[in-house]
Design a protein around this motif. Structure first.
Motif, mmCIF file in Angstrom:
data_model
loop_
_atom_site.group_PDB
_atom_site.id
_atom_site.type_symbol
_atom_site.label_atom_id
_atom_site.label_comp_id
_atom_site.label_asym_id
_atom_site.label_seq_id
_atom_site.Cartn_x
_atom_site.Cartn_y
_atom_site.Cartn_z
ATOM 1 N N LYS A 114 14.350 10.436 4.807
ATOM 2 C CA LYS A 114 13.092 10.125 4.127
ATOM 3 C C LYS A 114 11.874 10.605 4.932
ATOM 4 O O LYS A 114 10.735 10.423 4.508
ATOM 5 C CB LYS A 114 12.986 8.613 3.894
ATOM 6 C CG LYS A 114 13.993 8.063 2.894
ATOM 7 C CD LYS A 114 13.660 8.510 1.483
ATOM 8 C CE LYS A 114 14.559 7.841 0.452
ATOM 9 N NZ LYS A 114 14.347 6.389 0.335
ATOM 10 N N ASN A 115 12.107 11.173 6.120
ATOM 11 C CA ASN A 115 11.048 11.687 6.988
ATOM 12 C C ASN A 115 10.189 10.573 7.583
ATOM 13 O O ASN A 115 9.059 10.805 8.006
ATOM 14 C CB ASN A 115 10.147 12.683 6.240
ATOM 15 C CG ASN A 115 9.451 13.645 7.190
ATOM 16 O OD1 ASN A 115 10.003 14.036 8.211
ATOM 17 N ND2 ASN A 115 8.220 14.012 6.861
ATOM 18 N N GLY A 116 10.714 9.359 7.602
ATOM 19 C CA GLY A 116 10.002 8.267 8.235
ATOM 20 C C GLY A 116 10.249 8.259 9.735
ATOM 21 O O GLY A 116 11.193 8.876 10.242
ATOM 22 N N ASN B 178 11.605 3.458 6.424
ATOM 23 C CA ASN B 178 12.623 3.860 5.448
ATOM 24 C C ASN B 178 12.017 4.390 4.154
ATOM 25 O O ASN B 178 12.665 5.123 3.406
ATOM 26 C CB ASN B 178 13.563 2.701 5.149
ATOM 27 C CG ASN B 178 14.704 2.610 6.137
ATOM 28 O OD1 ASN B 178 15.166 3.624 6.652
ATOM 29 N ND2 ASN B 178 15.161 1.400 6.412
ATOM 30 N N LYS B 179 10.787 4.009 3.880
ATOM 31 C CA LYS B 179 10.099 4.552 2.705
ATOM 32 C C LYS B 179 9.542 5.948 2.976
ATOM 33 O O LYS B 179 9.123 6.650 2.046
ATOM 34 C CB LYS B 179 8.969 3.610 2.285
ATOM 35 C CG LYS B 179 9.453 2.273 1.720
ATOM 36 C CD LYS B 179 8.289 1.382 1.378
ATOM 37 C CE LYS B 179 8.772 0.026 0.843
ATOM 38 N NZ LYS B 179 9.421 0.149 -0.469
ATOM 39 N N GLY B 180 9.468 6.338 4.276
ATOM 40 C CA GLY B 180 8.978 7.671 4.631
ATOM 41 C C GLY B 180 7.701 7.669 5.435
ATOM 42 O O GLY B 180 7.183 8.734 5.779
ATOM 43 N N ALA B 181 7.145 6.497 5.753
ATOM 44 C CA ALA B 181 5.895 6.426 6.498
ATOM 45 C C ALA B 181 6.127 6.654 7.995
ATOM 46 O O ALA B 181 7.206 6.365 8.524
ATOM 47 C CB ALA B 181 5.227 5.068 6.288
ATOM 48 N N ASN C 248 2.360 8.210 -1.763
ATOM 49 C CA ASN C 248 3.506 8.993 -1.315
ATOM 50 C C ASN C 248 3.725 8.686 0.163
ATOM 51 O O ASN C 248 2.947 9.133 1.011
ATOM 52 C CB ASN C 248 3.241 10.480 -1.514
ATOM 53 C CG ASN C 248 4.444 11.337 -1.109
ATOM 54 O OD1 ASN C 248 5.461 10.821 -0.624
ATOM 55 N ND2 ASN C 248 4.326 12.627 -1.303
ATOM 56 N N PRO C 249 4.742 7.913 0.510
ATOM 57 C CA PRO C 249 4.914 7.468 1.902
ATOM 58 C C PRO C 249 4.973 8.612 2.912
ATOM 59 O O PRO C 249 4.565 8.451 4.064
ATOM 60 C CB PRO C 249 6.233 6.685 1.863
ATOM 61 C CG PRO C 249 6.378 6.257 0.442
ATOM 62 C CD PRO C 249 5.794 7.387 -0.362
ATOM 63 N N ILE D 191 0.834 -1.204 0.000
ATOM 64 C CA ILE D 191 0.000 0.000 0.000
ATOM 65 C C ILE D 191 0.867 1.253 0.000
ATOM 66 O O ILE D 191 0.605 2.214 -0.729
ATOM 67 C CB ILE D 191 -0.933 -0.004 1.233
ATOM 68 C CG1 ILE D 191 -1.987 -1.108 1.095
ATOM 69 C CG2 ILE D 191 -1.612 1.351 1.413
ATOM 70 C CD1 ILE D 191 -2.844 -1.291 2.328
ATOM 71 N N ILE D 192 1.904 1.237 0.818
ATOM 72 C CA ILE D 192 2.813 2.385 0.887
ATOM 73 C C ILE D 192 3.490 2.620 -0.452
ATOM 74 O O ILE D 192 3.686 3.760 -0.882
ATOM 75 C CB ILE D 192 3.860 2.168 1.995
ATOM 76 C CG1 ILE D 192 3.178 2.128 3.368
ATOM 77 C CG2 ILE D 192 4.917 3.266 1.973
ATOM 78 C CD1 ILE D 192 4.109 1.755 4.498
ATOM 79 N N ASP D 193 3.849 1.551 -1.142
ATOM 80 C CA ASP D 193 4.513 1.675 -2.441
ATOM 81 C C ASP D 193 3.632 2.384 -3.466
ATOM 82 O O ASP D 193 4.135 3.011 -4.401
ATOM 83 C CB ASP D 193 4.899 0.292 -2.975
ATOM 84 C CG ASP D 193 6.084 -0.306 -2.217
ATOM 85 O OD1 ASP D 193 6.873 0.486 -1.659
ATOM 86 O OD2 ASP D 193 6.204 -1.541 -2.185
ATOM 87 N N ASN D 194 2.322 2.264 -3.321
ATOM 88 C CA ASN D 194 1.384 2.864 -4.278
ATOM 89 C C ASN D 194 0.994 4.285 -3.904
ATOM 90 O O ASN D 194 0.135 4.883 -4.559
ATOM 91 C CB ASN D 194 0.127 1.990 -4.383
ATOM 92 C CG ASN D 194 0.421 0.631 -4.994
ATOM 93 O OD1 ASN D 194 1.307 0.500 -5.838
ATOM 94 N ND2 ASN D 194 -0.303 -0.388 -4.568
#
Length: 463
Positions: free
Chosen positions: A191-193, A161-164, A116-117, A111-114
């Motif tokens: 990444k602001n995660g 790491n993706k930003g979530a 903007n994290p 879901i995160i990949d689809n």
């Protein structure tokens, strides 16, 4: 010198206050230099593991997480501007395998990949049993299966790491052993995660499980009530943040044997989670159409959000039936005097009203038992040249007790559509003016047609 030092400290504090930074809930040994606003979207994964050590207690504890459905609808979704109003909580409850846990976490990574994290919050609540072996945490699934803390952390850290923003509530024994010092070093802060980890117990400590007398697991109950705006002390200026929740949880268990473990990364940032507000609405509207026997049924109703495991249902609608006829029916009064001759026909519309409930079975399935009343009218027109003594046709209304059970499924994660498979049975309980018509077998069969076993398949749309 002392005055100069005091002046410097005061200036620094005023600088941060003017910049809008929060110093209300600093972590020990850290200073908050930034408080981020509520993000645009949030996804919630609730994993409640039952049927392990104490089957009934474990099952009841697991189903506490069903409350996320109404809490999300009433309090969480309204805070997230880009949230789909039909978004559902992903719940994995009762019998939970290691693969179920991995699939749930893996699906949230997709879901995160689809998206903007950096716009996304992932909230994960796990309730069950935990173990610590050689300083390694293990989540114990149904039938004794185990998944290591290392595997769980890989999913959580990859999300960050993706930003979530990843918020984890872990309500098990030894929960504090999941994250160790140094685990956060692999997170790319650029990444602001972020990860906010709230554990019900320290490493090497047992957590209070489900309490029969209170019908709840204490730590999970506190989290759910806080998200539902009930614990005002957790809100700083009507805002729930990671740090305000941290301090509230720690205060609630102060002086108790069970000690929660809370770890936040990065420590110098705070994140807003919710704004305190009342419920948005207490019900939703739905409409549907079913085909089978009867031929077609169309209805609408209300789903009442009284609690999360069971939602109340009120609905009304009509069924379309084949018309039945009984011609040349002659009626006589009690003294055998001729009363009239009629051609009778049954109405093709059968109104009904029903009350019931929707029981959430998890994984997009639910069970909907309903009971109510259905009606069928029978009217007669005078036979030409024979007529009726009063010039009017006799009328009757047959009434049935209508029971109905539906199995509902939301196909392919479609949030507002459901496929309903229905089985029901109608039992006659009364009639109006039927005593004048019951002498004729054909008319009686018309009323009897209302009764019997029903089976239908169709779709329902939830607004």
């Amino acid at each position: 010198m002392n005055r100069f030092l005091l002046l410097v400290i005061t200036s620094v504090m005023l600088f941060f206050a003017c910049k809008g930074y929060s110093q209300d809930f600093p972590d020990e040994g850290s200073v908050i230099t930034e408080t981020q606003s509520i993000r645009k979207k949030i996804h919630i994964l609730a994993i409640g593991i039952g049927t392990y050590k104490k089957p009934l207690e474990d099952l009841l504890a697991a189903y506490q997480l069903n409350h996320y459905s109404s809490i999300a609808h009433d309090y969480i979704w309204p805070n997230y501007k880009k949230q789909d109003k039909h978004e559902k909580v992903e719940k994995i409850l009762s019998t939970v395998s290691v693969n179920d846990v991995k699939n749930g976490l893996g699906n949230f990574l997709k879901i995160i990949d689809n998206e903007n994290p950096k716009d996304v919050v992932v909230m994960i609540h796990i309730l069950g049993h935990g173990e610590a072996v050689n300083n390694e945490y293990y989540l114990v699934c149904s039938n004794g299966e185990k998944i290591s803390g290392t595997e769980i952390k890989e999913y959580l850290i990859e999300m960050a790491n993706k930003g979530a923003l990843v918020i984890v509530f872990l309500d098990t024994c030894h929960a504090g052993a999941l994250f160790k010092d140094g685990d956060f070093s692999s997170i790319n802060s650029k990444k602001n995660g972020a990860i906010a980890f709230y554990a019900s117990s320290q490493a090497g400590q047992e957590a209070d499980g489900f309490k029969k007398d209170e019908k709840k697991a204490p730590f999970t109950d506190i989290i759910l009530r806080t998200l539902a705006n009930e614990n005002e002390e957790a809100y700083n200026s009507d805002t729930l943040t990671l740090y305000s929740l941290k301090h509230y949880v720690e205060e609630r268990f102060e002086g108790k044997k069970q000690k929660p473990c809370v770890k936040l990364f990065p420590q110098n940032k705070d994140f807003k989670i919710l704004l305190k507000a009342g419920k948005v609405k207490k019900f939703s509207i739905y409409t549907g159409i079913l085909v089978g026997q009867p031929i077609v049924s169309a209805f609408g109703g209300l789903t009442l959000f009284k609690n999360c495991i069971v939602h109340g249902k009120i609905e009304a609608g009509v069924s379309i039936l084949p018309q039945r006829e009984a011609n040349s029916v002659y009626l006589y009064k009690s003294d055998n005097r001729f009363s009239g001759g009629y051609n009778y026909i049954s109405s093709f519309i059968q109104p009904f009203v029903r009350l019931g409930a929707e029981i959430d079975l998890g994984k997009d399935w639910s069970l909907i038992p309903l009971v109510g009343l259905s009606f069928l009218s029978i009217s007669g027109d005078p036979i030409p040249d024979v007529g009726a003594s009063d010039g009017k046709g006799e009328k009757a209304t047959a009434t049935c007790l209508s029971s109905n059970v539906r199995l509902a499924w939301a196909p392919f994660k479609m949030k507002n559509w459901q496929i309903h498979a229905t089985a029901g049975y109608d039992v006659g309980i009364g009639d109006t003016n039927y005593n004048k018509l019951r002498e004729n077998d054909d008319v009686k069969k018309m009323a009897e047609y209302l009764k019997g076993l029903r089976g239908q398949l169709g779709v329902v749309y939830n607004f």
